[in-house]
Design a protein around this motif. Sequence first.
Motif, PDB file in Angstrom:
ATOM      1  N   MET A   1       0.831  -1.206   0.000  1.00 19.03           N
ATOM      2  CA  MET A   1       0.000   0.000   0.000  1.00 19.03           C
ATOM      3  C   MET A   1       0.861   1.250   0.000  1.00 19.03           C
ATOM      4  O   MET A   1       0.615   2.207  -0.722  1.00 19.03           O
ATOM      5  CB  MET A   1      -0.934   0.000   1.223  1.00 19.03           C
ATOM      6  N   ALA A   2       1.916   1.268   0.838  1.00 17.28           N
ATOM      7  CA  ALA A   2       2.789   2.441   0.915  1.00 17.28           C
ATOM      8  C   ALA A   2       3.475   2.689  -0.414  1.00 17.28           C
ATOM      9  O   ALA A   2       3.587   3.818  -0.877  1.00 17.28           O
ATOM     10  CB  ALA A   2       3.825   2.249   2.024  1.00 17.28           C
ATOM     11  N   GLU A   3       3.942   1.605  -1.055  1.00 19.89           N
ATOM     12  CA  GLU A   3       4.591   1.775  -2.351  1.00 19.89           C
ATOM     13  C   GLU A   3       3.600   2.269  -3.392  1.00 19.89           C
ATOM     14  O   GLU A   3       3.924   3.076  -4.253  1.00 19.89           O
ATOM     15  CB  GLU A   3       5.213   0.452  -2.785  1.00 19.89           C
ATOM     16  N   GLY A   4       2.346   1.833  -3.325  1.00 19.51           N
ATOM     17  CA  GLY A   4       1.340   2.282  -4.276  1.00 19.51           C
ATOM     18  C   GLY A   4       1.053   3.755  -4.143  1.00 19.51           C
ATOM     19  O   GLY A   4       0.889   4.461  -5.141  1.00 19.51           O
ATOM     20  N   VAL A   5       0.977   4.253  -2.913  1.00 19.48           N
ATOM     21  CA  VAL A   5       0.733   5.676  -2.688  1.00 19.48           C
ATOM     22  C   VAL A   5       1.887   6.512  -3.221  1.00 19.48           C
ATOM     23  O   VAL A   5       1.689   7.523  -3.897  1.00 19.48           O
ATOM     24  CB  VAL A   5       0.515   5.948  -1.179  1.00 19.48           C
ATOM     25  N   MET A   6       3.108   6.090  -2.950  1.00 14.61           N
ATOM     26  CA  MET A   6       4.272   6.865  -3.403  1.00 14.61           C
ATOM     27  C   MET A   6       4.398   6.874  -4.922  1.00 14.61           C
ATOM     28  O   MET A   6       4.963   7.799  -5.496  1.00 14.61           O
ATOM     29  CB  MET A   6       5.550   6.313  -2.770  1.00 14.61           C
ATOM     30  N   ASP A   7       3.816   5.866  -5.575  1.00 16.60           N
ATOM     31  CA  ASP A   7       3.828   5.855  -7.036  1.00 16.60           C
ATOM     32  C   ASP A   7       2.996   6.989  -7.622  1.00 16.60           C
ATOM     33  O   ASP A   7       3.173   7.367  -8.785  1.00 16.60           O
ATOM     34  CB  ASP A   7       3.305   4.517  -7.563  1.00 16.60           C
ATOM     35  N   THR A   8       2.070   7.534  -6.836  1.00 17.07           N
ATOM     36  CA  THR A   8       1.214   8.626  -7.326  1.00 17.07           C
ATOM     37  C   THR A   8       1.834  10.000  -7.078  1.00 17.07           C
ATOM     38  O   THR A   8       1.258  11.009  -7.502  1.00 17.07           O
ATOM     39  CB  THR A   8      -0.160   8.575  -6.647  1.00 17.07           C
ATOM     40  N   LEU A   9       2.960  10.060  -6.411  1.00 22.31           N
ATOM     41  CA  LEU A   9       3.591  11.348  -6.104  1.00 22.31           C
ATOM     42  C   LEU A   9       4.111  12.002  -7.384  1.00 22.31           C
ATOM     43  O   LEU A   9       4.812  11.385  -8.175  1.00 22.31           O
ATOM     44  CB  LEU A   9       4.745  11.143  -5.118  1.00 22.31           C
ATOM     45  N   GLN A  10       3.764  13.282  -7.554  1.00 23.49           N
ATOM     46  CA  GLN A  10       4.249  14.057  -8.696  1.00 23.49           C
ATOM     47  C   GLN A  10       4.849  15.369  -8.190  1.00 23.49           C
ATOM     48  O   GLN A  10       4.278  16.019  -7.318  1.00 23.49           O
ATOM     49  CB  GLN A  10       3.116  14.359  -9.684  1.00 23.49           C
ATOM     50  N   LEU A  11       6.010  15.714  -8.750  1.00 21.15           N
ATOM     51  CA  LEU A  11       6.690  16.960  -8.405  1.00 21.15           C
ATOM     52  C   LEU A  11       6.969  17.728  -9.695  1.00 21.15           C
ATOM     53  O   LEU A  11       7.480  17.164 -10.659  1.00 21.15           O
ATOM     54  CB  LEU A  11       8.008  16.671  -7.674  1.00 21.15           C
ATOM     55  N   HIS A  12       6.629  18.993  -9.696  1.00 20.00           N
ATOM     56  CA  HIS A  12       6.857  19.831 -10.873  1.00 20.00           C
ATOM     57  C   HIS A  12       7.291  21.225 -10.423  1.00 20.00           C
ATOM     58  O   HIS A  12       7.085  21.618  -9.267  1.00 20.00           O
ATOM     59  CB  HIS A  12       5.589  19.941 -11.733  1.00 20.00           C
ATOM     60  N   GLY A  13       7.880  21.955 -11.342  1.00 21.18           N
ATOM     61  CA  GLY A  13       8.306  23.312 -11.029  1.00 21.18           C
ATOM     62  C   GLY A  13       8.471  24.135 -12.291  1.00 21.18           C
ATOM     63  O   GLY A  13       8.455  23.610 -13.416  1.00 21.18           O
ATOM     64  N   SER A  47       1.845  16.784  -5.744  1.00 20.65           N
ATOM     65  CA  SER A  47       0.541  16.151  -5.526  1.00 20.65           C
ATOM     66  C   SER A  47       0.752  14.677  -5.223  1.00 20.65           C
ATOM     67  O   SER A  47       1.713  14.056  -5.695  1.00 20.65           O
ATOM     68  CB  SER A  47      -0.367  16.320  -6.752  1.00 20.65           C
ATOM     69  N   ILE A  48      -0.154  14.130  -4.453  1.00 24.84           N
ATOM     70  CA  ILE A  48      -0.095  12.707  -4.103  1.00 24.84           C
ATOM     71  C   ILE A  48      -1.517  12.229  -3.850  1.00 24.84           C
ATOM     72  O   ILE A  48      -2.370  13.009  -3.395  1.00 24.84           O
ATOM     73  CB  ILE A  48       0.799  12.473  -2.858  1.00 24.84           C
ATOM     74  N   LEU A  56      -4.118  15.139  -2.652  1.00 23.25           N
ATOM     75  CA  LEU A  56      -3.524  16.256  -1.925  1.00 23.25           C
ATOM     76  C   LEU A  56      -2.608  16.999  -2.891  1.00 23.25           C
ATOM     77  O   LEU A  56      -1.742  16.396  -3.527  1.00 23.25           O
ATOM     78  CB  LEU A  56      -2.721  15.766  -0.723  1.00 23.25           C
ATOM     79  N   ALA A  57      -2.789  18.317  -3.024  1.00 24.25           N
ATOM     80  CA  ALA A  57      -2.006  19.093  -3.985  1.00 24.25           C
ATOM     81  C   ALA A  57      -1.702  20.464  -3.415  1.00 24.25           C
ATOM     82  O   ALA A  57      -2.526  21.065  -2.721  1.00 24.25           O
ATOM     83  CB  ALA A  57      -2.750  19.230  -5.310  1.00 24.25           C
ATOM     84  N   ALA A  58      -0.485  20.955  -3.694  1.00 21.51           N
ATOM     85  CA  ALA A  58      -0.083  22.276  -3.191  1.00 21.51           C
ATOM     86  C   ALA A  58       0.981  22.860  -4.103  1.00 21.51           C
ATOM     87  O   ALA A  58       1.711  22.124  -4.782  1.00 21.51           O
ATOM     88  CB  ALA A  58       0.448  22.178  -1.764  1.00 21.51           C
ATOM     89  N   GLN A  59       1.054  24.173  -4.110  1.00 22.18           N
ATOM     90  CA  GLN A  59       2.080  24.882  -4.873  1.00 22.18           C
ATOM     91  C   GLN A  59       2.585  26.068  -4.075  1.00 22.18           C
ATOM     92  O   GLN A  59       1.802  26.812  -3.482  1.00 22.18           O
ATOM     93  CB  GLN A  59       1.525  25.374  -6.216  1.00 22.18           C
ATOM     94  N   VAL A  60       3.912  26.236  -4.067  1.00 24.18           N
ATOM     95  CA  VAL A  60       4.561  27.384  -3.446  1.00 24.18           C
ATOM     96  C   VAL A  60       5.081  28.281  -4.562  1.00 24.18           C
ATOM     97  O   VAL A  60       5.686  27.792  -5.520  1.00 24.18           O
ATOM     98  CB  VAL A  60       5.708  26.945  -2.514  1.00 24.18           C
ATOM     99  N   LEU A  61       4.834  29.576  -4.428  1.00 31.65           N
ATOM    100  CA  LEU A  61       5.191  30.519  -5.486  1.00 31.65           C
ATOM    101  C   LEU A  61       6.003  31.672  -4.913  1.00 31.65           C
ATOM    102  O   LEU A  61       5.668  32.228  -3.864  1.00 31.65           O
ATOM    103  CB  LEU A  61       3.924  31.076  -6.146  1.00 31.65           C
ATOM    104  N   SER A  62       7.067  32.001  -5.617  1.00 31.41           N
ATOM    105  CA  SER A  62       7.833  33.216  -5.345  1.00 31.41           C
ATOM    106  C   SER A  62       7.729  34.088  -6.586  1.00 31.41           C
ATOM    107  O   SER A  62       8.130  33.672  -7.667  1.00 31.41           O
ATOM    108  CB  SER A  62       9.294  32.892  -5.037  1.00 31.41           C
ATOM    109  N   ARG A  63       7.179  35.282  -6.410  1.00 37.19           N
ATOM    110  CA  ARG A  63       6.926  36.147  -7.559  1.00 37.19           C
ATOM    111  C   ARG A  63       7.379  37.567  -7.246  1.00 37.19           C
ATOM    112  O   ARG A  63       6.916  38.185  -6.283  1.00 37.19           O
ATOM    113  CB  ARG A  63       5.438  36.154  -7.911  1.00 37.19           C
ATOM    114  N   ARG A  64       8.310  38.062  -8.043  1.00 38.48           N
ATOM    115  CA  ARG A  64       8.753  39.450  -7.932  1.00 38.48           C
ATOM    116  C   ARG A  64       8.234  40.211  -9.135  1.00 38.48           C
ATOM    117  O   ARG A  64       8.454  39.816 -10.275  1.00 38.48           O
ATOM    118  CB  ARG A  64      10.284  39.523  -7.886  1.00 38.48           C
ATOM    119  N   ALA A  65       7.506  41.313  -8.863  1.00 40.53           N
ATOM    120  CA  ALA A  65       6.940  42.114  -9.946  1.00 40.53           C
ATOM    121  C   ALA A  65       7.113  43.589  -9.602  1.00 40.53           C
ATOM    122  O   ALA A  65       6.172  44.274  -9.223  1.00 40.53           O
ATOM    123  CB  ALA A  65       5.468  41.776 -10.152  1.00 40.53           C
TER     124      ALA A  65
END
Length: 374
Positions: A1-13, A47-48, A56-65
């Motif tokens: 089960m733990a391995e199945g959950v980690m298979d859904t982990l996605q990281l992007h930037g 996301s996972i 579960l999904a989240a994004q951190v943003l650093s924006r200078r304008a």
Amino acid sequence: MAEGVMDTLQLHGFLSQAYVVSDHNDFFGPSSSGGSLKYTEIGANASIRPHKDVLLAAQVLSRRAGGDGSDARPALDYGVIDYQPFSNQQRTLGIQIGRFKNPLGFYNQTRDVAFTRPSILLPQSIYFDRTRSLGLAADGMTVYHEERLPTGIIRTQVGVGDIQAGDDLRRTMRLEDTPGSLEPRRSAIGQVRYEHDGGRIVAALSAANARARFVSDAPGMSDGTFDFQPWILSLQYNAELWSLTGEYALRHSTLDGFANPFLNFDVTGESWYLQYTRRFHENWQWLVRYDSLVSNRDDRSGSTFEAMGGGPAHTQYAKDITLGLQWRVTPRVLLAAEYHHIDGTAWLPLQDEPDPSETRRRWNMLLFQLSLRF
């Protein structure tokens, strides 16, 4: 089960760096004094799926304008628990809890990712960078529904939460030097979107009621209540090599409750743009757009505003002709350039031009941008 959950982990930037040059007014830094590099976007998301119905999904943003760079501190752009109690081939029903991106128009939910934008700057009449925090995201709950029909897809989303009332909104209301705090209040937002024939025709109607309250710390000064109610109609036609997009908005804004009548206002603004994009070769695209913004439909020229001592008339409207070019060097590298010829300064960010009397009515701007993603 733990391995199945980690298979859904996605990281992007993603990372975008722009260079801005203008002939008169400053935009995103000292652009009229040799150019500005103060337009940077850096984001990372993850996301996972711990359960087949939960994301579960989240994004951190650093924006200078522009400005002093204080807005470049990394912040939570969105972070949601997404639960789908029902999903099959015909329909999907889900709920998100946390900080969700507001479904305003076509581009608001992905506006900080350069690869999802048709141009370096989105049409400023609809997607304000001057007061972007107001429409960007909310903390609360949103419910969404998707119905798949034989001819197309209908998507509906309705949310309730507290808006992000940032310093940009306070500056726009000319309260940056007034002791006190701008506090968000419970707000609502919704959108109905229809995609016909695999996205050949796309139509959407967005509406919101965003609220905030200014709690004054100045002796003898009462508190004020801010309400913003936009309606946005969006239409798009997509052919094999070109797209035609238009959006029209009515924006009713009120600020009342202050004992000083010069601080209160009740206006309805009007915004619209028409945009043509053409894809050529394999990875190139050019764009032409006309973008119009009027702050007050009852004073389109701004002459009444100027006669009452509010400032130059050209601060109440903006008409922008944009020419743009994009080259997707690889799926992860994007180069873009665009030219703006603008009549008016209604959407000019106040952190770069705090004194409207020093701005020029007619001005030009060039932007160049390099974007990366992984």
